[in-house]
Write a protein that holds these residues in place. Structure first.
Motif, mmCIF file in Angstrom:
data_model
loop_
_atom_site.group_PDB
_atom_site.id
_atom_site.type_symbol
_atom_site.label_atom_id
_atom_site.label_comp_id
_atom_site.label_asym_id
_atom_site.label_seq_id
_atom_site.Cartn_x
_atom_site.Cartn_y
_atom_site.Cartn_z
ATOM 1 N N ASN A 28 0.862 -1.172 0.000
ATOM 2 C CA ASN A 28 0.000 0.000 0.000
ATOM 3 C C ASN A 28 0.905 1.231 0.000
ATOM 4 O O ASN A 28 1.812 1.337 0.830
ATOM 5 N N PRO A 29 0.702 2.184 -0.910
ATOM 6 C CA PRO A 29 1.590 3.351 -1.010
ATOM 7 C C PRO A 29 1.753 4.128 0.298
ATOM 8 O O PRO A 29 2.779 4.781 0.500
ATOM 9 N N ARG A 30 0.788 4.047 1.193
ATOM 10 C CA ARG A 30 0.908 4.784 2.445
ATOM 11 C C ARG A 30 2.053 4.256 3.298
ATOM 12 O O ARG A 30 2.562 4.943 4.179
ATOM 13 N N TYR A 31 2.495 3.014 3.012
ATOM 14 C CA TYR A 31 3.586 2.418 3.782
ATOM 15 C C TYR A 31 4.892 2.375 3.001
ATOM 16 O O TYR A 31 5.878 1.823 3.476
ATOM 17 N N GLY A 32 4.894 2.948 1.818
ATOM 18 C CA GLY A 32 6.109 2.950 1.015
ATOM 19 C C GLY A 32 5.939 2.104 -0.232
ATOM 20 O O GLY A 32 4.820 1.829 -0.675
ATOM 21 N N ALA A 33 7.036 1.677 -0.823
ATOM 22 C CA ALA A 33 7.027 0.834 -2.010
ATOM 23 C C ALA A 33 8.133 -0.202 -1.865
ATOM 24 O O ALA A 33 9.096 -0.005 -1.124
ATOM 25 N N TRP A 34 8.007 -1.297 -2.575
ATOM 26 C CA TRP A 34 8.910 -2.431 -2.416
ATOM 27 C C TRP A 34 9.937 -2.470 -3.537
ATOM 28 O O TRP A 34 9.599 -2.393 -4.717
ATOM 29 N N ASP A 35 11.207 -2.599 -3.177
ATOM 30 C CA ASP A 35 12.296 -2.745 -4.138
ATOM 31 C C ASP A 35 12.536 -4.243 -4.316
ATOM 32 O O ASP A 35 13.074 -4.900 -3.428
ATOM 33 N N VAL A 36 12.111 -4.777 -5.435
ATOM 34 C CA VAL A 36 12.199 -6.216 -5.652
ATOM 35 C C VAL A 36 13.643 -6.704 -5.624
ATOM 36 O O VAL A 36 13.963 -7.720 -5.016
ATOM 37 N N GLN A 37 14.531 -5.983 -6.269
ATOM 38 C CA GLN A 37 15.914 -6.444 -6.373
ATOM 39 C C GLN A 37 16.612 -6.508 -5.018
ATOM 40 O O GLN A 37 17.427 -7.385 -4.761
ATOM 41 N N LYS A 38 16.286 -5.569 -4.149
ATOM 42 C CA LYS A 38 16.925 -5.543 -2.832
ATOM 43 C C LYS A 38 16.060 -6.169 -1.754
ATOM 44 O O LYS A 38 16.475 -6.271 -0.608
ATOM 45 N N SER A 39 14.859 -6.599 -2.130
ATOM 46 C CA SER A 39 13.912 -7.173 -1.170
ATOM 47 C C SER A 39 13.785 -6.290 0.058
ATOM 48 O O SER A 39 13.982 -6.720 1.196
ATOM 49 N N SER A 40 13.474 -5.028 -0.183
ATOM 50 C CA SER A 40 13.333 -4.079 0.917
ATOM 51 C C SER A 40 12.363 -2.980 0.514
ATOM 52 O O SER A 40 12.049 -2.803 -0.653
#
Length: 214
Positions: A181-193
């Protein structure tokens, strides 16, 4: 419980790649904090986890002024908690793909060793709460995560600080289509973070686990 102390558990990712992001909009996933592998982590589930930590912190710090300082120093607890919940699922997928399983006995072995180092069960629970924002009732879950990470790295012939380990997590992230959910940020797939998280976590405890089991 300064953030820098809590993030001592984190490990700098070796994979530096452009993030592949998705949005978890309220229309597509109402009430979801994240969707991982088609399964929702609801806002309610996330809030319950955060409240577990807050209740434990309040019980550990009865002085109101000191408690306010704790709140101020752990302002990112909600996002950090969601990140940990998502990463747990990502790691478990990567471990399952590699044929890694974790037994209750392995978790108990790590806990026993850490309790000896910390000076007892209560001392270990307090340390995990203060340093890492882990509620006492979630301690075994976190230790299972640490054992799983260590065993995955061993199967891959590497350790949790190396690109091969994080490449396995990146592959799992892609398979699971992690969607925050954008309210909690976004996910970086390559860094798994989370994109706004400086580093993903693992190193300190898996190192301690290695020492314990040696």
């Amino acid at each position: 419980m300064h953030r820098r102390r809590r993030t001592a558990l984190l490990l700098t990712a070796a994979i530096a790649a452009a993030p592949l992001l998705t949005a978890c909009g309220s229309d597509a996933h109402p009430g979801a904090a994240a969707v991982v592998g088609g399964q929702r982590i609801t806002v309610s589930q996330l809030e319950n986890r955060v409240n577990e930590v807050r209740r434990a912190q309040r019980a550990a710090v009865p002085d109101q002024t000191q408690y306010q300082q704790v709140l101020a120093s752990t302002g990112s607890l909600t996002r950090d908690t969601l990140y940990n919940m998502v990463l747990d699922k990502v790691l478990h997928r990567a471990a399952r793909t590699a044929g890694v399983t974790v037994t209750r006995a392995e978790v108990e072995q790590m806990r026993t060793g850490l309790e000896q180092q910390a000076g007892g069960s209560v001392a270990l629970q307090t340390a995990w709460l203060q340093k890492y924002g882990i509620a006492p009732q979630r301690l075994d879950d976190n230790l299972r995560f640490q054992v799983e990470a260590k065993k995955l790295a061993e199967v891959l012939g590497t350790d949790t600080s190396q690109p091969a380990f994080w490449k396995a997590l990146a592959s799992a992230s892609k398979e699971l289509h992690v969607d925050l959910n954008p309210r909690y940020g976004a996910w970086d797939v390559q860094k798994s973070s989370r994109v706004d998280a400086k580093t993903p976590w693992v190193r300190e405890v898996t190192s301690a686990g290695t020492q314990v089991s040696a």
